[in-house]
Design a protein around this motif. Structure first.
Motif, short mmCIF file in Angstrom:
data_model
loop_
_atom_site.label_atom_id
_atom_site.label_comp_id
_atom_site.label_asym_id
_atom_site.label_seq_id
_atom_site.Cartn_x
_atom_site.Cartn_y
_atom_site.Cartn_z
N LEU A 1 0.84 -1.19 0.00
CA LEU A 1 0.00 0.00 0.00
C LEU A 1 0.89 1.25 0.00
CD1 LEU A 1 -2.60 -1.09 2.71
CD2 LEU A 1 -2.74 -1.42 0.24
N PHE A 2 0.53 2.22 -0.84
CA PHE A 2 1.33 3.45 -0.93
C PHE A 2 0.45 4.57 -1.47
CE2 PHE A 2 1.75 0.99 -4.79
CZ PHE A 2 1.52 1.91 -5.80
N ASP A 3 0.93 5.79 -1.34
CA ASP A 3 0.23 6.97 -1.82
C ASP A 3 0.50 7.13 -3.31
OD1 ASP A 3 -0.89 9.42 -2.34
OD2 ASP A 3 0.01 10.45 -0.63
N ASP A 4 -0.54 6.99 -4.13
CA ASP A 4 -0.32 7.08 -5.58
C ASP A 4 -0.09 8.51 -6.06
OD1 ASP A 4 -2.86 8.06 -5.22
OD2 ASP A 4 -3.87 6.52 -6.39
N HIS A 5 -0.19 9.49 -5.16
CA HIS A 5 0.21 10.86 -5.50
C HIS A 5 1.71 11.05 -5.33
CE1 HIS A 5 -3.88 12.26 -5.95
NE2 HIS A 5 -4.20 11.74 -4.79
N VAL A 6 2.34 10.15 -4.60
CA VAL A 6 3.77 10.23 -4.32
C VAL A 6 4.55 9.23 -5.17
CG1 VAL A 6 5.54 10.02 -2.53
CG2 VAL A 6 3.31 11.00 -1.98
N MET B 1 7.80 -2.36 -7.23
CA MET B 1 8.75 -1.38 -7.77
C MET B 1 8.02 -0.06 -7.93
SD MET B 1 11.15 -1.71 -11.17
CE MET B 1 12.44 -0.51 -11.50
N LEU B 2 8.55 1.00 -7.32
CA LEU B 2 7.90 2.29 -7.30
C LEU B 2 8.81 3.38 -7.86
CD1 LEU B 2 6.40 2.10 -3.70
CD2 LEU B 2 5.26 1.51 -5.84
N LYS B 3 8.18 4.39 -8.45
CA LYS B 3 8.90 5.56 -8.95
C LYS B 3 8.39 6.80 -8.25
CE LYS B 3 9.74 8.23 -13.18
NZ LYS B 3 9.47 8.32 -14.64
N ALA B 4 9.30 7.62 -7.73
CA ALA B 4 8.92 8.83 -7.00
C ALA B 4 8.37 9.88 -7.97
CB ALA B 4 10.12 9.39 -6.25
N LEU B 5 7.25 10.50 -7.58
CA LEU B 5 6.59 11.48 -8.43
C LEU B 5 6.61 12.89 -7.87
CD1 LEU B 5 3.35 9.51 -9.41
CD2 LEU B 5 5.41 9.79 -10.77
N THR B 6 6.55 13.02 -6.56
CA THR B 6 6.33 14.32 -5.95
C THR B 6 7.54 15.23 -6.11
OG1 THR B 6 5.71 15.47 -3.93
CG2 THR B 6 7.12 13.55 -3.68
N ASN B 7 7.26 16.55 -6.18
CA ASN B 7 8.30 17.56 -6.26
C ASN B 7 8.47 18.31 -4.95
OD1 ASN B 7 9.40 17.39 -8.82
ND2 ASN B 7 7.72 18.50 -9.75
N VAL B 8 7.68 17.98 -3.96
CA VAL B 8 7.73 18.68 -2.68
C VAL B 8 8.30 17.75 -1.61
CG1 VAL B 8 6.37 19.89 -0.95
CG2 VAL B 8 5.73 20.04 -3.36
N ALA B 9 9.24 18.27 -0.83
CA ALA B 9 9.81 17.46 0.25
C ALA B 9 8.72 17.06 1.23
CB ALA B 9 10.92 18.24 0.96
N THR B 10 8.58 15.77 1.47
CA THR B 10 7.53 15.30 2.34
C THR B 10 7.89 13.94 2.92
OG1 THR B 10 5.16 14.79 2.47
CG2 THR B 10 6.28 14.21 0.43
N GLN B 11 7.28 13.61 4.04
CA GLN B 11 7.45 12.30 4.66
C GLN B 11 6.32 11.40 4.17
OE1 GLN B 11 9.99 11.79 6.91
NE2 GLN B 11 9.59 9.64 7.25
N THR B 12 6.67 10.23 3.70
CA THR B 12 5.65 9.31 3.22
C THR B 12 5.94 7.91 3.76
OG1 THR B 12 4.44 8.54 1.27
CG2 THR B 12 6.85 8.68 1.09
N ARG B 13 4.99 7.00 3.52
CA ARG B 13 5.11 5.66 4.08
C ARG B 13 4.61 4.64 3.07
NH1 ARG B 13 1.60 4.77 9.33
NH2 ARG B 13 -0.03 5.14 7.76
N VAL B 14 5.35 3.53 2.99
CA VAL B 14 4.95 2.38 2.18
C VAL B 14 4.66 1.24 3.15
CG1 VAL B 14 5.62 0.76 0.38
CG2 VAL B 14 6.37 3.14 0.25
N ARG B 15 3.49 0.63 3.01
CA ARG B 15 3.06 -0.40 3.97
C ARG B 15 2.85 -1.74 3.27
NH1 ARG B 15 -1.69 0.81 8.15
NH2 ARG B 15 0.12 1.80 9.16
N PHE B 16 3.30 -2.79 3.93
CA PHE B 16 3.03 -4.15 3.45
C PHE B 16 2.07 -4.84 4.41
CE2 PHE B 16 3.81 -8.73 3.58
CZ PHE B 16 3.57 -9.05 2.26
N ILE B 17 1.05 -5.46 3.85
CA ILE B 17 0.09 -6.25 4.63
C ILE B 17 0.03 -7.64 4.02
CG2 ILE B 17 -2.31 -6.49 5.36
CD1 ILE B 17 -2.60 -3.49 5.19
#
Length: 218
Positions: A33-38, A57-73
């Protein structure tokens, strides 16, 4: 992590047989699970992983410095498992370069235009901001000329206090704008520097002529 970079997370199932070391085992279920805006989900090479592993496999999209989280369930042998990976996304744009150079090119990706989010990361944006900077140079001369009018026309004021208040406010606006221009020069971008200098020269030339004409009419 910077914009455009990719990252691969792998979750692997393990079981602990009695009296034996941990062994890899195929999970019953699992998802990331991850933020698809990021992040943007990318395909991965399945031959690099076995059935006990659940990659993403994820690619970073955001241009603003921010804290985000990737979760595995996930679930293995009937037991639910969950864990988080915290990441800091960093803006790829910089406020200051290492010496004078062009921001948009092979060597640099982009620069920050005064405020967060105003990123010059394409050639079209670069051309647009060059025009804006040129106009800012002219506008700086407009502010200077306006202050000149406030000082040279004392008869239009009801009192000296009101005149000095307006002159002081215009001075503050001029200083604020001048510091913004200084910060633009400190990006060390050649195009911005030339555009700003050209705007200042043209503005000084235009309003210099206006001042001379005003003096000759008097």
């Amino acid at each position: 992590m910077k914009v455009g970079q990719t990252v691969t997370f792998v979750s692997q199932g393990y079981v602990s047989p009695r009296g034996k070391p941990n062994q890899p085992s195929k999970p019953d279920a699992g998802e990331w699970l991850f933020d698809d805006h990021v992040f943007q989900l990318l395909p991965y090479e399945k031959n690099l992983f076995d059935k006990t592993q659940l990659p993403v496999m994820l690619k970073a999209l955001t241009n603003v410095a921010t804290q985000t989280r990737v979760r595995f369930i996930g679930k293995i042998l009937g037991y639910n498992r969950k864990y988080d990976v915290s990441m800091m996304m960093m803006d790829k744009c910089m406020a200051m370069q290492n010496g004078f150079q062009f921001a948009v090119g092979r060597s640099q990706q982009c620069i920050l235009f005064l405020f967060p989010g105003l990123n010059i990361d394409t050639r079209i944006k670069y051309a647009l901001f060059i025009i804006i900077v040129f106009c800012m140079g002219i506008f700086n001369e407009i502010i200077i000329y306006s202050r000149h009018l406030l000082v040279q026309r004392p008869n239009v004021w009801s009192s000296v206090f009101v005149q000095q208040l307006c002159i002081s406010l215009s001075y503050g606006i001029h200083m604020l704008f001048a510091y913004c221009l200084m910060l633009l020069v400190m990006t060390y971008d050649i195009g911005i520097f030339i555009a700003l200098l050209s705007g200042l020269i043209l503005g000084h030339f235009i309003f210099g002529i206006i001042r001379i004409r005003n003096r000759t009419q008097i």
